[in-house]
Design a protein around this motif. Structure first.
Motif, PDB file in Angstrom:
ATOM      1  N   ILE A  33       0.842  -1.199   0.000  1.00  0.00           N
ATOM      2  CA  ILE A  33       0.000   0.000   0.000  1.00  0.00           C
ATOM      3  C   ILE A  33       0.875   1.247   0.000  1.00  0.00           C
ATOM      4  CG2 ILE A  33      -1.663   1.348   1.360  1.00  0.00           C
ATOM      5  CD1 ILE A  33      -2.818  -1.403   2.284  1.00  0.00           C
ATOM      6  N   LYS A  34       1.893   1.289   0.859  1.00  0.00           N
ATOM      7  CA  LYS A  34       2.804   2.439   0.909  1.00  0.00           C
ATOM      8  C   LYS A  34       3.532   2.619  -0.425  1.00  0.00           C
ATOM      9  CE  LYS A  34       3.625   2.164   5.855  1.00  0.00           C
ATOM     10  NZ  LYS A  34       4.549   1.726   6.897  1.00  0.00           N
ATOM     11  N   GLU A  35       3.954   1.505  -1.015  1.00  0.00           N
ATOM     12  CA  GLU A  35       4.657   1.556  -2.292  1.00  0.00           C
ATOM     13  C   GLU A  35       3.759   2.143  -3.378  1.00  0.00           C
ATOM     14  OE1 GLU A  35       7.501  -1.606  -4.430  1.00  0.00           O
ATOM     15  OE2 GLU A  35       5.427  -2.276  -4.273  1.00  0.00           O
ATOM     16  N   MET A  36       2.520   1.708  -3.433  1.00  0.00           N
ATOM     17  CA  MET A  36       1.601   2.207  -4.457  1.00  0.00           C
ATOM     18  C   MET A  36       1.256   3.680  -4.228  1.00  0.00           C
ATOM     19  SD  MET A  36       1.359  -0.275  -6.519  1.00  0.00           S
ATOM     20  CE  MET A  36      -0.017   0.162  -7.582  1.00  0.00           C
ATOM     21  N   GLU A  37       1.160   4.084  -2.982  1.00  0.00           N
ATOM     22  CA  GLU A  37       0.863   5.488  -2.664  1.00  0.00           C
ATOM     23  C   GLU A  37       1.951   6.423  -3.191  1.00  0.00           C
ATOM     24  OE1 GLU A  37       0.216   5.314   1.573  1.00  0.00           O
ATOM     25  OE2 GLU A  37      -1.945   4.952   1.316  1.00  0.00           O
ATOM     26  N   MET A  38       3.199   5.931  -3.291  1.00  0.00           N
ATOM     27  CA  MET A  38       4.285   6.755  -3.830  1.00  0.00           C
ATOM     28  C   MET A  38       3.977   7.217  -5.249  1.00  0.00           C
ATOM     29  SD  MET A  38       7.894   4.963  -2.660  1.00  0.00           S
ATOM     30  CE  MET A  38       7.660   3.564  -3.722  1.00  0.00           C
ATOM     31  N   PHE A  39       3.193   6.413  -5.980  1.00  0.00           N
ATOM     32  CA  PHE A  39       2.904   6.712  -7.376  1.00  0.00           C
ATOM     33  C   PHE A  39       1.499   7.286  -7.556  1.00  0.00           C
ATOM     34  CE2 PHE A  39       6.119   3.352  -7.352  1.00  0.00           C
ATOM     35  CZ  PHE A  39       7.111   3.977  -8.078  1.00  0.00           C
ATOM     36  N   GLY A  40       0.927   7.794  -6.480  1.00  0.00           N
ATOM     37  CA  GLY A  40      -0.352   8.489  -6.551  1.00  0.00           C
ATOM     38  C   GLY A  40      -1.579   7.603  -6.482  1.00  0.00           C
ATOM     39  N   TYR A  76      -4.153 -14.967   0.149  1.00  0.00           N
ATOM     40  CA  TYR A  76      -3.570 -13.707  -0.282  1.00  0.00           C
ATOM     41  C   TYR A  76      -4.623 -12.618  -0.185  1.00  0.00           C
ATOM     42  CZ  TYR A  76      -5.746 -15.136  -4.718  1.00  0.00           C
ATOM     43  OH  TYR A  76      -6.617 -15.552  -5.675  1.00  0.00           O
ATOM     44  N   VAL A  77      -4.174 -11.391  -0.393  1.00  0.00           N
ATOM     45  CA  VAL A  77      -5.053 -10.242  -0.316  1.00  0.00           C
ATOM     46  C   VAL A  77      -5.066  -9.558  -1.683  1.00  0.00           C
ATOM     47  CG1 VAL A  77      -5.469  -8.035   0.826  1.00  0.00           C
ATOM     48  CG2 VAL A  77      -4.501  -9.934   2.120  1.00  0.00           C
ATOM     49  N   LYS A  78      -6.260  -9.271  -2.179  1.00  0.00           N
ATOM     50  CA  LYS A  78      -6.389  -8.482  -3.404  1.00  0.00           C
ATOM     51  C   LYS A  78      -6.588  -7.040  -2.981  1.00  0.00           C
ATOM     52  CE  LYS A  78      -8.260 -11.545  -6.881  1.00  0.00           C
ATOM     53  NZ  LYS A  78      -9.333 -11.718  -7.867  1.00  0.00           N
ATOM     54  N   LEU A  79      -5.711  -6.175  -3.462  1.00  0.00           N
ATOM     55  CA  LEU A  79      -5.801  -4.748  -3.172  1.00  0.00           C
ATOM     56  C   LEU A  79      -6.249  -4.018  -4.431  1.00  0.00           C
ATOM     57  CD1 LEU A  79      -2.445  -4.350  -1.215  1.00  0.00           C
ATOM     58  CD2 LEU A  79      -4.738  -4.624  -0.258  1.00  0.00           C
ATOM     59  N   HIS A  80      -7.270  -3.195  -4.300  1.00  0.00           N
ATOM     60  CA  HIS A  80      -7.785  -2.425  -5.424  1.00  0.00           C
ATOM     61  C   HIS A  80      -7.389  -0.965  -5.217  1.00  0.00           C
ATOM     62  CE1 HIS A  80     -11.495  -0.772  -7.771  1.00  0.00           C
ATOM     63  NE2 HIS A  80     -10.417  -0.794  -8.518  1.00  0.00           N
ATOM     64  N   PHE A  81      -6.675  -0.411  -6.190  1.00  0.00           N
ATOM     65  CA  PHE A  81      -6.214   0.967  -6.116  1.00  0.00           C
ATOM     66  C   PHE A  81      -6.834   1.778  -7.240  1.00  0.00           C
ATOM     67  CE2 PHE A  81      -2.802  -1.524  -4.226  1.00  0.00           C
ATOM     68  CZ  PHE A  81      -2.535  -0.823  -3.067  1.00  0.00           C
ATOM     69  N   ILE A  82      -7.049   3.065  -6.978  1.00  0.00           N
ATOM     70  CA  ILE A  82      -7.557   4.015  -7.969  1.00  0.00           C
ATOM     71  C   ILE A  82      -6.626   5.222  -7.968  1.00  0.00           C
ATOM     72  CG2 ILE A  82      -9.430   5.624  -8.497  1.00  0.00           C
ATOM     73  CD1 ILE A  82     -11.394   3.582  -7.576  1.00  0.00           C
ATOM     74  N   ARG A  83      -6.410   5.768  -9.186  1.00  0.00           N
ATOM     75  CA  ARG A  83      -5.574   6.966  -9.312  1.00  0.00           C
ATOM     76  C   ARG A  83      -6.271   7.939 -10.256  1.00  0.00           C
ATOM     77  NH1 ARG A  83       0.486   5.964 -11.135  1.00  0.00           N
ATOM     78  NH2 ARG A  83      -0.524   5.021 -12.922  1.00  0.00           N
ATOM     79  N   GLN A  84      -6.242   9.213  -9.879  1.00  0.00           N
ATOM     80  CA  GLN A  84      -6.821  10.271 -10.696  1.00  0.00           C
ATOM     81  C   GLN A  84      -5.940  10.504 -11.925  1.00  0.00           C
ATOM     82  OE1 GLN A  84      -9.715  11.922 -10.068  1.00  0.00           O
ATOM     83  NE2 GLN A  84      -9.994  10.595  -8.281  1.00  0.00           N
ATOM     84  N   LEU A  85      -6.555  10.541 -13.091  1.00  0.00           N
ATOM     85  CA  LEU A  85      -5.801  10.823 -14.309  1.00  0.00           C
ATOM     86  C   LEU A  85      -5.454  12.307 -14.427  1.00  0.00           C
ATOM     87  CD1 LEU A  85      -7.609   8.468 -16.826  1.00  0.00           C
ATOM     88  CD2 LEU A  85      -5.337   8.198 -15.817  1.00  0.00           C
ATOM     89  N   SER A  86      -6.085  13.132 -13.595  1.00  0.00           N
ATOM     90  CA  SER A  86      -5.778  14.562 -13.596  1.00  0.00           C
ATOM     91  C   SER A  86      -4.650  14.912 -12.627  1.00  0.00           C
ATOM     92  CB  SER A  86      -7.036  15.360 -13.231  1.00  0.00           C
ATOM     93  OG  SER A  86      -7.476  14.990 -11.930  1.00  0.00           O
ATOM     94  N   LEU A  87      -4.025  13.908 -12.039  1.00  0.00           N
ATOM     95  CA  LEU A  87      -2.909  14.110 -11.114  1.00  0.00           C
ATOM     96  C   LEU A  87      -1.810  14.903 -11.809  1.00  0.00           C
ATOM     97  CD1 LEU A  87      -2.093  13.064  -8.212  1.00  0.00           C
ATOM     98  CD2 LEU A  87      -0.946  11.183  -9.386  1.00  0.00           C
ATOM     99  N   PRO A  88      -1.282  15.959 -11.172  1.00  0.00           N
ATOM    100  CA  PRO A  88      -0.187  16.712 -11.804  1.00  0.00           C
ATOM    101  C   PRO A  88       0.989  15.785 -12.142  1.00  0.00           C
ATOM    102  CG  PRO A  88      -0.956  17.830  -9.826  1.00  0.00           C
ATOM    103  CD  PRO A  88      -1.637  16.490  -9.862  1.00  0.00           C
ATOM    104  N   ASN A  89       1.580  15.979 -13.293  1.00  0.00           N
ATOM    105  CA  ASN A  89       2.741  15.207 -13.751  1.00  0.00           C
ATOM    106  C   ASN A  89       2.441  13.718 -13.916  1.00  0.00           C
ATOM    107  OD1 ASN A  89       4.577  17.507 -13.622  1.00  0.00           O
ATOM    108  ND2 ASN A  89       4.368  17.300 -11.406  1.00  0.00           N
ATOM    109  N   ILE A  90       1.186  13.354 -14.202  1.00  0.00           N
ATOM    110  CA  ILE A  90       0.805  11.939 -14.270  1.00  0.00           C
ATOM    111  C   ILE A  90       1.630  11.168 -15.297  1.00  0.00           C
ATOM    112  CG2 ILE A  90      -1.115  12.305 -15.881  1.00  0.00           C
ATOM    113  CD1 ILE A  90      -1.074   9.723 -13.039  1.00  0.00           C
ATOM    114  N   ASP A  91       1.937  11.772 -16.436  1.00  0.00           N
ATOM    115  CA  ASP A  91       2.711  11.055 -17.451  1.00  0.00           C
ATOM    116  C   ASP A  91       4.121  10.721 -16.955  1.00  0.00           C
ATOM    117  OD1 ASP A  91       0.593  11.025 -19.242  1.00  0.00           O
ATOM    118  OD2 ASP A  91       1.185  12.928 -20.162  1.00  0.00           O
ATOM    119  N   LYS A  92       4.758  11.674 -16.303  1.00  0.00           N
ATOM    120  CA  LYS A  92       6.109  11.439 -15.765  1.00  0.00           C
ATOM    121  C   LYS A  92       6.050  10.410 -14.631  1.00  0.00           C
ATOM    122  CE  LYS A  92      10.473  12.261 -15.800  1.00  0.00           C
ATOM    123  NZ  LYS A  92      11.301  11.711 -16.857  1.00  0.00           N
ATOM    124  N   ILE A  93       5.024  10.506 -13.775  1.00  0.00           N
ATOM    125  CA  ILE A  93       4.872   9.543 -12.679  1.00  0.00           C
ATOM    126  C   ILE A  93       4.677   8.133 -13.237  1.00  0.00           C
ATOM    127  CG2 ILE A  93       3.344   8.831 -10.793  1.00  0.00           C
ATOM    128  CD1 ILE A  93       2.906  11.841 -10.218  1.00  0.00           C
TER     129      ILE A  93
END
Length: 182
Positions: A33-40, A76-93
């Motif tokens: 979870i922490k790892e994925m949060e690094m990428f928004g 195991y655990v299935k984790l579902h993540f969502i990320r906003q496509l309007s996040l600043p610098n999304i392409d670079k991230i």
């Protein structure tokens, strides 16, 4: 990891989002979870599964690893993540995220891979004790083969540990590239 992009209800998510579902070992859940949060990514859901499957986790023996492996687990655990496509610098991230997750980590020889070499050595020793001189030839063949396999496993393990440490260092370096964009 697969991502899907889809429009959501504007009032719920304030724009378009993408989502991803990742399977992890239960003891690795918080780190992932922490790892994925690094990428928004924001955690959207969690489901615990009690059947055999593949999941991401950390090696569990002989070292405090900083790298991931994909392994078979009974739950195991299935984790579902969502990320906003309007996040600043999304392409670079996304580019940095792809680079980060493309770092490969070779598998280490399992504990089971040491069983056959040990058995070969023990059978060779038993034949020497049981039959004397003819058993010495068996010891040389079986014990030598077992010793070679044992040595080969240790050599592979050490080589792969070194590659895994290099991969972990590369991931840490990649994370430093991410800092200006988050």
């Amino acid at each position: 990891m697969e991502t899907t992009s889809h429009p959501q209800n504007e009032t719920l998510t304030r724009g378009r989002t993408e989502s991803i579902v990742i399977q992890v070992a239960p003891n690795y859940e918080n780190e992932k979870i922490k790892e994925m949060e690094m990428f928004g990514w924001d955690m959207h859901g969690r489901q615990e599964i009690h059947q055999q499957g593949d999941a991401y986790g950390r090696p569990s023996y002989l070292d405090n690893s900083t790298y991931l492996i994909k392994t078979k687990v009974s739950s195991y655990v299935k984790l579902h993540f969502i990320r906003q496509l309007s996040l600043p610098n999304i392409d670079k991230i996304k580019q940095i995220e792809s680079e980060y997750f493309d770092v490969s980590f070779p598998a280490l020889p399992s504990t089971a891979s040491y069983i056959l070499p040990t058995i070969l050595i023990l059978v060779g020793l038993m034949l020497v004790l049981d039959s004397g001189a003819p058993g010495l030839v068996a010891l040389l063949l079986l014990g030598g083969g077992g010793g070679y396999l044992f040595y080969s496993n240790i050599k592979t393990r050490n080589k792969n540990l070194k590659l895994c440490a290099q991969g972990a260092a590369k991931q840490a370096e990649i994370i430093t590239k991410l800092q200006p964009f988050i």
